[in-house]
Design a protein around this motif. Structure first.
Motif, PDB file in Angstrom:
ATOM      1  N   ASN A  40      -9.974  -2.415  -1.256  1.00  0.00           N
ATOM      2  CA  ASN A  40     -11.377  -2.574  -1.649  1.00  0.00           C
ATOM      3  C   ASN A  40     -12.054  -1.240  -1.945  1.00  0.00           C
ATOM      4  O   ASN A  40     -12.847  -1.127  -2.880  1.00  0.00           O
ATOM      5  N   MET A  41     -11.758  -0.230  -1.133  1.00  0.00           N
ATOM      6  CA  MET A  41     -12.379   1.080  -1.343  1.00  0.00           C
ATOM      7  C   MET A  41     -11.979   1.670  -2.695  1.00  0.00           C
ATOM      8  O   MET A  41     -12.798   2.298  -3.385  1.00  0.00           O
ATOM      9  N   PHE A  76      -2.422 -14.067   7.413  1.00  0.00           N
ATOM     10  CA  PHE A  76      -3.506 -13.207   7.880  1.00  0.00           C
ATOM     11  C   PHE A  76      -4.771 -13.554   7.115  1.00  0.00           C
ATOM     12  O   PHE A  76      -4.874 -13.317   5.909  1.00  0.00           O
ATOM     13  N   GLU A  77      -5.706 -14.146   7.829  1.00  0.00           N
ATOM     14  CA  GLU A  77      -6.906 -14.681   7.192  1.00  0.00           C
ATOM     15  C   GLU A  77      -7.906 -13.568   6.843  1.00  0.00           C
ATOM     16  O   GLU A  77      -7.740 -12.409   7.205  1.00  0.00           O
ATOM     17  N   THR A  78      -8.965 -13.989   6.144  1.00  0.00           N
ATOM     18  CA  THR A  78     -10.023 -13.070   5.745  1.00  0.00           C
ATOM     19  C   THR A  78     -10.693 -12.460   6.972  1.00  0.00           C
ATOM     20  O   THR A  78     -10.983 -13.153   7.933  1.00  0.00           O
ATOM     21  N   GLY A 105     -20.985  -8.001   8.870  1.00  0.00           N
ATOM     22  CA  GLY A 105     -21.396  -7.924   7.467  1.00  0.00           C
ATOM     23  C   GLY A 105     -20.320  -7.423   6.529  1.00  0.00           C
ATOM     24  O   GLY A 105     -20.566  -7.239   5.331  1.00  0.00           O
ATOM     25  N   VAL A 106     -19.119  -7.198   7.051  1.00  0.00           N
ATOM     26  CA  VAL A 106     -18.008  -6.710   6.227  1.00  0.00           C
ATOM     27  C   VAL A 106     -17.004  -7.837   6.027  1.00  0.00           C
ATOM     28  O   VAL A 106     -16.571  -8.465   6.998  1.00  0.00           O
ATOM     29  N   THR A 107     -16.631  -8.085   4.776  1.00  0.00           N
ATOM     30  CA  THR A 107     -15.643  -9.117   4.470  1.00  0.00           C
ATOM     31  C   THR A 107     -14.493  -8.503   3.694  1.00  0.00           C
ATOM     32  O   THR A 107     -14.714  -7.836   2.670  1.00  0.00           O
ATOM     33  N   LEU A 108     -13.272  -8.719   4.195  1.00  0.00           N
ATOM     34  CA  LEU A 108     -12.075  -8.264   3.505  1.00  0.00           C
ATOM     35  C   LEU A 108     -11.206  -9.483   3.201  1.00  0.00           C
ATOM     36  O   LEU A 108     -11.059 -10.364   4.051  1.00  0.00           O
ATOM     37  N   PRO A 109     -10.648  -9.566   2.014  1.00  0.00           N
ATOM     38  CA  PRO A 109      -9.861 -10.749   1.634  1.00  0.00           C
ATOM     39  C   PRO A 109      -8.567 -10.849   2.421  1.00  0.00           C
ATOM     40  O   PRO A 109      -8.067  -9.848   2.945  1.00  0.00           O
ATOM     41  N   LYS A 110      -8.032 -12.064   2.496  1.00  0.00           N
ATOM     42  CA  LYS A 110      -6.758 -12.234   3.195  1.00  0.00           C
ATOM     43  C   LYS A 110      -5.638 -11.581   2.394  1.00  0.00           C
ATOM     44  O   LYS A 110      -5.757 -11.380   1.179  1.00  0.00           O
ATOM     45  N   LEU A 117      -6.000  -2.627   7.240  1.00  0.00           N
ATOM     46  CA  LEU A 117      -6.226  -1.341   6.600  1.00  0.00           C
ATOM     47  C   LEU A 117      -5.839  -1.368   5.118  1.00  0.00           C
ATOM     48  O   LEU A 117      -6.511  -0.744   4.282  1.00  0.00           O
ATOM     49  N   VAL A 118      -4.789  -2.098   4.800  1.00  0.00           N
ATOM     50  CA  VAL A 118      -4.390  -2.250   3.398  1.00  0.00           C
ATOM     51  C   VAL A 118      -5.519  -2.917   2.610  1.00  0.00           C
ATOM     52  O   VAL A 118      -5.890  -2.475   1.516  1.00  0.00           O
ATOM     53  N   GLY A 119      -6.089  -3.970   3.192  1.00  0.00           N
ATOM     54  CA  GLY A 119      -7.206  -4.657   2.533  1.00  0.00           C
ATOM     55  C   GLY A 119      -8.428  -3.766   2.376  1.00  0.00           C
ATOM     56  O   GLY A 119      -9.103  -3.785   1.338  1.00  0.00           O
TER      57      GLY A 119
END
Length: 340
Positions: free
Chosen positions: A301-302, A90-92, A97-102, A295-297
């Motif tokens: 982050n949150m 599961f990629e980034t 404008g929102v980036t979540l890591p893989k 959602l986990v990512g």
């Protein structure tokens, strides 16, 4: 026989003496009233601070506990997710404008275990500990907890570290939530001896002249006003922090509710239906799985966001990290609007 002129002088002197005594008594009463008013107002100011501090600390604790519970729940997700064979990478996520890591399974497990360690120690940590983790960033605190727990360090010292370094109450000179000093405690002690003079009126205070007592009363009032200014600053800070914390709690709860529903759906697919091969998943099941990972990512982050930035000068009030909180809330809403 006393001459008439001397009699008159005696009467005048007596009248002056009575007048001076009456004037002195009035000055003493006025001074006493001033000191009592200063004492009463100071006590009201301190009661106001204590109420604001307790309310804000409880709200911060509520946020901190939710963050730790979310992070700890990742172990449940990981246990189910790892059972799925042939799953893709599961990629980034990068959109609007929102980036979540893989997805990184090892990091997820690490933070989950660390959060469990912190949750286990909250019972004996006292008011403000969970809020300290929220202030510091619960994700970071959980990772730190895992490393510290592995060395056998007591959980109490961990919560102390979080409180000392980041909690809302570090307002200069110590941590209030941990029972330390700080500006508010300084304000409480400020001029305590002077304010206390008012309690002595009617006893040894009469050894003061009216002038000295008036000076003491003026000093007491000035000290009270100085303390009041500091208390007002602290209370405004606490109200602002509470508002920021509650806004973040509301958004975090919204995201977590969606995540919990997706997690339950994933558990149903894998555990109840026995689907453990990605290649046999229906398009709907794949989408639900992908969104759960997303959602986990997002939650990871949150929970990393520091609500409070420690001041470089211990005599200054910490900074509420409003920009980061607002960005995190906007990012969460953007992801929800895009995917859910």
């Amino acid at each position: 026989m006393i001459p008439v002129a001397l009699k008159g002088a005696t009467v005048v002197a007596g009248a002056v003496g009575v007048g001076a005594a009456a004037h002195g008594a009035k000055k003493m009463k006025d001074a006493n009233d001033t000191m009592k008013a200063a004492q009463s107002r100071h006590e009201r100011n301190m009661a106001r601070f204590e109420k604001e501090n307790e309310t804000t600390t409880k709200d911060m604790d509520k946020l901190g506990k939710l963050e730790l519970e979310i992070l700890h729940s990742f172990s449940e997700f990981s246990d189910v997710f790892e059972q799925i064979k042939n799953r893709p990478t599961f990629e980034t996520y990068s959109k609007n404008g929102v980036t979540l890591p893989k997805y990184d399974g090892e990091k997820i497990k690490e933070v989950s275990v660390g959060a469990g360690v912190l949750l286990g120690g909250l019972g004996g940590a006292g008011l403000g500990a969970a809020g300290g983790f929220a202030a510091a960033g619960a994700t970071t605190a959980a990772v730190m907890a895992l490393g510290t727990a592995s060395t056998g360090t007591a959980i109490a010292s961990l919560s102390g570290v979080a409180a000392t370094n980041a909690t809302l109450a570090l307002l200069g000179g110590g941590t209030l939530a941990a029972g330390g000093g700080g500006m508010a405690a300084g304000a409480a002690a400020l001029g305590a001896a002077t304010l206390g003079v008012g309690l002595l009126v009617g006893g040894i205070i009469f050894s003061f002249t009216g002038g000295k007592l008036s000076d003491k009363a003026d000093e007491a009032w000035a000290q009270m006003k100085k303390a009041e200014g500091k208390i007002n600053t602290i209370c405004n800070y606490l109200v602002d922090l509470r508002s920021t914390s509650n806004s973040y709690y509301e958004t975090l709860s919204k995201v977590n509710d969606i995540y919990q529903r997706h997690l339950n759906g994933l558990k149903s697919i894998v555990t109840m239906l026995g689907h453990t091969d990605w290649n046999t998943f229906t398009p709907e099941e794949k989408k639900l799985t992908e969104n759960t990972v997303l959602l986990v990512g997002l939650l990871y982050n949150m929970c990393k966001v520091e609500l409070v930035l420690k001041s470089e000068n211990e005599n200054d009030i910490n900074t509420i990290n409003k920009a980061a909180v607002e960005t995190s809330i906007n990012n969460a809403n953007a992801v929800l609007a895009d995917k859910f």
